[in-house]
Every structure is written in structure tokens, then in C-alpha cells.
Design a protein around this motif. Sequence first.
Motif, short mmCIF file in Angstrom:
data_model
loop_
_atom_site.label_atom_id
_atom_site.label_comp_id
_atom_site.label_asym_id
_atom_site.label_seq_id
_atom_site.Cartn_x
_atom_site.Cartn_y
_atom_site.Cartn_z
N VAL A 139 -4.41 -7.97 -11.50
CA VAL A 139 -4.91 -6.68 -12.01
C VAL A 139 -4.05 -5.52 -11.52
CG1 VAL A 139 -7.31 -7.39 -12.41
CG2 VAL A 139 -6.64 -6.52 -10.15
N GLY A 140 -3.05 -5.81 -10.68
CA GLY A 140 -2.13 -4.76 -10.25
C GLY A 140 -2.33 -4.29 -8.82
N LYS A 141 -2.94 -5.14 -7.98
CA LYS A 141 -3.22 -4.72 -6.59
C LYS A 141 -1.94 -4.46 -5.80
CE LYS A 141 -5.55 -8.44 -5.68
NZ LYS A 141 -5.29 -9.11 -6.97
N SER A 142 -0.98 -5.39 -5.89
CA SER A 142 0.25 -5.25 -5.12
C SER A 142 1.08 -4.06 -5.61
CB SER A 142 1.08 -6.54 -5.19
OG SER A 142 0.37 -7.60 -4.56
N ALA A 143 1.12 -3.86 -6.92
CA ALA A 143 1.85 -2.70 -7.48
C ALA A 143 1.21 -1.40 -6.98
CB ALA A 143 1.83 -2.76 -9.00
N LEU A 144 -0.11 -1.39 -6.89
CA LEU A 144 -0.84 -0.21 -6.40
C LEU A 144 -0.48 0.07 -4.94
CD1 LEU A 144 -3.37 1.78 -7.13
CD2 LEU A 144 -4.60 0.21 -5.65
N ASN A 178 2.25 -0.83 -3.33
CA ASN A 178 3.63 -0.35 -3.26
C ASN A 178 3.73 1.12 -3.64
OD1 ASN A 178 4.67 -2.80 -2.40
ND2 ASN A 178 4.99 -3.57 -4.46
N ARG A 179 2.92 1.55 -4.61
CA ARG A 179 2.91 2.97 -5.01
C ARG A 179 2.31 3.84 -3.91
NH1 ARG A 179 6.29 4.88 -8.83
NH2 ARG A 179 6.53 3.29 -10.44
N LEU A 180 1.23 3.37 -3.30
CA LEU A 180 0.60 4.13 -2.21
C LEU A 180 1.58 4.27 -1.04
CD1 LEU A 180 -2.96 2.53 -2.26
CD2 LEU A 180 -2.48 4.96 -2.60
N LEU A 181 2.39 3.23 -0.86
CA LEU A 181 3.33 3.21 0.25
C LEU A 181 4.61 3.99 -0.06
CD1 LEU A 181 3.51 1.93 3.04
CD2 LEU A 181 4.54 -0.08 1.99
N GLY A 182 4.92 4.08 -1.36
CA GLY A 182 6.16 4.77 -1.74
C GLY A 182 7.38 3.88 -1.64
N ARG A 183 7.18 2.59 -1.40
CA ARG A 183 8.30 1.63 -1.39
C ARG A 183 7.74 0.24 -1.65
NH1 ARG A 183 8.05 -1.04 3.61
NH2 ARG A 183 6.88 0.12 5.17
N VAL A 240 -0.54 -3.69 5.75
CA VAL A 240 0.60 -2.81 5.50
C VAL A 240 0.21 -1.41 5.95
CG1 VAL A 240 2.18 -1.91 3.75
CG2 VAL A 240 1.15 -4.16 3.43
N ARG A 241 1.04 -0.78 6.77
CA ARG A 241 0.74 0.57 7.25
C ARG A 241 1.22 1.58 6.21
NH1 ARG A 241 -0.02 2.45 13.18
NH2 ARG A 241 -0.91 4.47 12.72
N ILE A 242 0.30 2.31 5.63
CA ILE A 242 0.65 3.27 4.57
C ILE A 242 1.15 4.57 5.18
CG2 ILE A 242 -0.34 4.69 2.70
CD1 ILE A 242 -0.20 1.92 1.74
#
Length: 280
Positions: A133-138, A140-145, A163-165
Motif C-alpha cells: 500500500v506504499g508504507k516503505s515509500a511513505l 522514505n518520503r518522511l525521511l527525505g532519503r 528508522v530515525r526520522i
Amino acid sequence: MPPEIQWYPGHIAKAERQLKEQLKRVDVVLEVLDARIPLASHHPQVAEWIGSKPRILILNRADMIPESVRQAWQAWFKRRGEVPYFTDAQQGQGIRAVSKAAQAAGVEMNRRRRDRGMRPRPVRAVVIGFPNVGKSALINRLLGRKAVASARRAGVTRQLQWVRISESIELLDAPGVIPSKLDNQTDAVKLAICEDIGEAAYDNQHVAAALVDLLVELAYEEILRSRYGLDPLSMTGEEYIHALANSRYQGDAERAALQLLNDFRKGLMGAIPLELPPTN
């Protein structure tokens, strides 16, 4: 009778056990739904798992539904006392609002810690939802990388990882979780159409035929007529797949089914929701 859609691979059973364990340490839950099927892509046990923890509801792939449908879902969730956040994680739309909501939950959590004489710490959030559903893509976007693997297929994330945001947020990326038994086969078919469940679970021709029937039911038959030159109103979904196979693919029904499913999944048919908000 079409074959039942059931899929519960070992890594998901294991991930679910680990997730339940980790949920004790989590402050806020980000539940990611597929905007095309918000009800079918909601895991029925999430509420039981998270108890009273705050939940941020995210409808990803919002670019794949019309604006009018988006507004209708917004109003429906609002009537139920919930605030949905619409995102397109691939393009990075709607991410900032999700980040702010998670930080706000952290502020509240640290206020309670201070009241108990404890030191503040980063908010611990977990991202959960069905596979693909796009969890990992989300994340990566929150993280900016790119910190976690993501792809347009189910089952890419296999283990839990923190993962530390930022200074204020730590996120747990969890593999997609699905019910051990899909009791509602109508929902299971929608999950298969949207590729939110592993392809080992279903028969492509059966699912493509169901997509044709569903598009007719939702009054999107003109898209099928103009795109493939065949009128779906004069035949069943199954007959449509075979007619498409005969007209374009030398009678290869499997190839016709895959073409139709991929055209829908890649958005080539346009922005089409497979669910509308219930009227009650």
C-alpha cells in the motif's frame, strides 16, 4: 466457483508476532490504506492491536482517485470522528501534514512523561498496513532519503526495522500484515486487483474478470469500451477477458488478463476508485 483468495506466507505470520511485541513500545500508529479501496485495505484487527494509542489514518495513492471521491471519503471519515491524510508517497504529496500529525502526537506523549517526572524522548511511531500500500515509500518520503526498500509489488519488506526520522521521531517499518483468513472474498478480490496482496494468492483471469464486472458496476464501462474497443455491457467479465484475448492476443486469455490488470494498476485507465463511501 472461482478459487478462493487466501494468502498467509510464513514471513507475514512471523512479522505479525513481532509487530504485536513492538506495539507495546510504540506511541503512535500510522495506518496506511489504499485510497482506491480504503475499506478493503483496512486490517480488521488493527483497532484491537493498538488499543487506545493515537492512530494517524493515511490514504495513500490519492492520485489514483478523482478529487470528488477524495472529498467524499474525507467527509465520511470526518462523520466517524476521524481525520484522513491523503498522500501520494511516490511523488511526495501530503507528506508534510503526516509528519506534523506524528510530531503533535509526540508533543502530547512527552507532556505526559514530564507530568510523571520522566525525561522527554523521540516519539516512536509504527507504519502498518497491507502489503504494497506504499508504507516503505511513505517512510522514505518522511525521511527525505531512501532508507527502506520499496517496490510496486507485495512482500518487499520482510523484517521490522527502526528508522530515525529526526530528533523527534523514530519510525518502525513493518512488513505488510494481512488477516490469516480473508473472510470477505469481495474485499480479497479488490486487494488482488490493486496488487495489495501477493500474486501467489489469486488467479489473474478470475481477478481481471472481476475488475471488468466492478468497473461496469461503478459505471466506468466507457473506459473499457474506448480503451479496448469492446463493449462490456454485452457480456460478463469472464467473457470480456476471452473476447479481448481473441481480438488482441491470439486467444491468450492470461496475457489479456495481465494487460488489463497492469493498465489499471499503473493508472493508465485514469483515476478510478473501486470503493465509494457507504451511504449510511
